[in-house]
Scaffold this motif. Structure first.
Motif, mmCIF file in Angstrom:
data_model
loop_
_atom_site.group_PDB
_atom_site.id
_atom_site.type_symbol
_atom_site.label_atom_id
_atom_site.label_comp_id
_atom_site.label_asym_id
_atom_site.label_seq_id
_atom_site.Cartn_x
_atom_site.Cartn_y
_atom_site.Cartn_z
ATOM 1 N N PRO A 176 13.095 0.009 22.164
ATOM 2 C CA PRO A 176 12.078 -1.030 21.977
ATOM 3 C C PRO A 176 12.611 -2.104 21.032
ATOM 4 O O PRO A 176 13.305 -1.805 20.055
ATOM 5 C CB PRO A 176 10.897 -0.280 21.371
ATOM 6 C CG PRO A 176 11.484 0.946 20.753
ATOM 7 C CD PRO A 176 12.728 1.274 21.535
ATOM 8 N N TYR A 230 9.503 -12.300 22.466
ATOM 9 C CA TYR A 230 9.035 -11.432 23.530
ATOM 10 C C TYR A 230 9.197 -9.974 23.130
ATOM 11 O O TYR A 230 10.229 -9.591 22.602
ATOM 12 C CB TYR A 230 9.844 -11.693 24.814
ATOM 13 C CG TYR A 230 9.832 -13.149 25.198
ATOM 14 C CD1 TYR A 230 8.803 -13.665 25.972
ATOM 15 C CD2 TYR A 230 10.837 -14.006 24.753
ATOM 16 C CE1 TYR A 230 8.778 -15.012 26.308
ATOM 17 C CE2 TYR A 230 10.814 -15.349 25.081
ATOM 18 C CZ TYR A 230 9.784 -15.849 25.859
ATOM 19 O OH TYR A 230 9.753 -17.178 26.171
ATOM 20 N N LYS A 231 8.153 -9.177 23.379
ATOM 21 C CA LYS A 231 8.238 -7.729 23.169
ATOM 22 C C LYS A 231 8.955 -7.170 24.392
ATOM 23 O O LYS A 231 8.513 -7.369 25.518
ATOM 24 C CB LYS A 231 6.845 -7.142 23.027
ATOM 25 C CG LYS A 231 6.846 -5.709 22.593
ATOM 26 C CD LYS A 231 5.435 -5.263 22.231
ATOM 27 C CE LYS A 231 5.420 -3.819 21.840
ATOM 28 N NZ LYS A 231 5.952 -3.577 20.515
ATOM 29 N N VAL A 232 10.093 -6.500 24.167
ATOM 30 C CA VAL A 232 10.980 -6.090 25.251
ATOM 31 C C VAL A 232 11.522 -4.691 25.007
ATOM 32 O O VAL A 232 11.247 -4.075 23.980
ATOM 33 C CB VAL A 232 12.170 -7.082 25.381
ATOM 34 C CG1 VAL A 232 11.694 -8.482 25.708
ATOM 35 C CG2 VAL A 232 13.024 -7.084 24.122
ATOM 36 N N GLN A 233 12.327 -4.254 25.959
ATOM 37 C CA GLN A 233 13.195 -3.102 25.764
ATOM 38 C C GLN A 233 14.610 -3.613 25.996
ATOM 39 O O GLN A 233 14.824 -4.554 26.772
ATOM 40 C CB GLN A 233 12.864 -1.986 26.730
ATOM 41 C CG GLN A 233 11.529 -1.337 26.428
ATOM 42 C CD GLN A 233 11.314 -0.113 27.288
ATOM 43 O OE1 GLN A 233 11.766 -0.034 28.415
ATOM 44 N NE2 GLN A 233 10.606 0.865 26.730
ATOM 45 N N TYR A 259 14.922 -6.184 28.955
ATOM 46 C CA TYR A 259 13.909 -5.908 29.969
ATOM 47 C C TYR A 259 12.551 -6.414 29.473
ATOM 48 O O TYR A 259 12.054 -5.940 28.452
ATOM 49 C CB TYR A 259 13.814 -4.404 30.250
ATOM 50 C CG TYR A 259 15.095 -3.823 30.770
ATOM 51 C CD1 TYR A 259 15.352 -3.790 32.141
ATOM 52 C CD2 TYR A 259 16.045 -3.301 29.906
ATOM 53 C CE1 TYR A 259 16.541 -3.252 32.626
ATOM 54 C CE2 TYR A 259 17.233 -2.760 30.384
ATOM 55 C CZ TYR A 259 17.467 -2.742 31.739
ATOM 56 O OH TYR A 259 18.647 -2.213 32.216
ATOM 57 N N PHE A 260 11.979 -7.373 30.203
ATOM 58 C CA PHE A 260 10.684 -7.946 29.838
ATOM 59 C C PHE A 260 9.552 -7.137 30.474
ATOM 60 O O PHE A 260 9.746 -6.478 31.496
ATOM 61 C CB PHE A 260 10.612 -9.414 30.294
ATOM 62 C CG PHE A 260 11.639 -10.275 29.624
ATOM 63 C CD1 PHE A 260 11.363 -10.903 28.420
ATOM 64 C CD2 PHE A 260 12.896 -10.454 30.189
ATOM 65 C CE1 PHE A 260 12.318 -11.694 27.792
ATOM 66 C CE2 PHE A 260 13.856 -11.241 29.566
ATOM 67 C CZ PHE A 260 13.567 -11.853 28.366
ATOM 68 N N ASN A 261 8.361 -7.203 29.891
ATOM 69 C CA ASN A 261 7.210 -6.437 30.376
ATOM 70 C C ASN A 261 6.799 -6.809 31.794
ATOM 71 O O ASN A 261 6.198 -5.997 32.487
ATOM 72 C CB ASN A 261 6.022 -6.607 29.425
ATOM 73 C CG ASN A 261 6.265 -5.914 28.103
ATOM 74 O OD1 ASN A 261 7.042 -4.973 28.017
ATOM 75 N ND2 ASN A 261 5.614 -6.385 27.062
ATOM 76 N N ASP A 262 7.113 -8.033 32.248
ATOM 77 C CA ASP A 262 6.705 -8.463 33.586
ATOM 78 C C ASP A 262 7.703 -8.035 34.670
ATOM 79 O O ASP A 262 7.574 -8.416 35.825
ATOM 80 C CB ASP A 262 6.482 -9.968 33.636
ATOM 81 C CG ASP A 262 7.743 -10.774 33.382
ATOM 82 O OD1 ASP A 262 8.828 -10.176 33.180
ATOM 83 O OD2 ASP A 262 7.661 -12.014 33.390
ATOM 84 N N GLN A 278 14.465 -9.402 33.808
ATOM 85 C CA GLN A 278 15.494 -8.963 32.867
ATOM 86 C C GLN A 278 16.588 -10.012 32.788
ATOM 87 O O GLN A 278 16.731 -10.852 33.659
ATOM 88 C CB GLN A 278 16.075 -7.623 33.281
ATOM 89 C CG GLN A 278 16.858 -7.654 34.580
ATOM 90 C CD GLN A 278 17.288 -6.265 35.007
ATOM 91 O OE1 GLN A 278 16.477 -5.357 35.047
ATOM 92 N NE2 GLN A 278 18.557 -6.102 35.340
#
Length: 112
Positions: free
Chosen positions: A16, A28-31, A42-45, A48
């Motif tokens: 995370p 952006y909150k991502v992985q 990797y974006f939530n939508d 990538q």
């Protein structure tokens, strides 16, 4: 050669994080998953991006910088392949995408 943090190999782990895009100022909150000298964000939508990291050793988990352009995949330190997008994915208008922005492509990752 793997990406290291605190002497540990972190390649292949999906972690995370938050990603800051210098060109737009968006956070952006991502992985993120590291692989050699690259990081895939990797974006939530479901989108990538793969960026080329400045280095393989991470000394500050809140300041991991790299370069990557949406739709491009880095082959090595010089070349990348991909498509140029004309949509409004990160809130940029077509005119903004056409302008030369020196910060375009620069990302900062902060691990959580």
């Amino acid at each position: 050669m793997a990406v290291e943090f605190k002497g540990q190999n972190i390649d292949g782990q999906k972690l995370p994080a938050k990603a800051y895009y210098y060109a737009t100022g968006g956070v952006y909150k991502v992985q993120v998953r590291f692989h050699h000298k690259r990081a895939t964000i990797y974006f939530n939508d479901g989108n990538q991006i793969t960026i080329q990291l400045k280095g393989q050793v991470i000394t500050d988990s809140n300041n991991i910088e790299g370069f990557g352009i949406l739709g491009q995949y880095p082959l090595n330190g010089t070349f990348s392949v991909g498509l140029v997008y004309g949509d409004n994915w990160l809130g940029s208008s077509d005119s903004q995408l056409q302008q030369s922005n020196p910060l375009s492509g620069l990302w900062k990752i902060s691990l959580e």
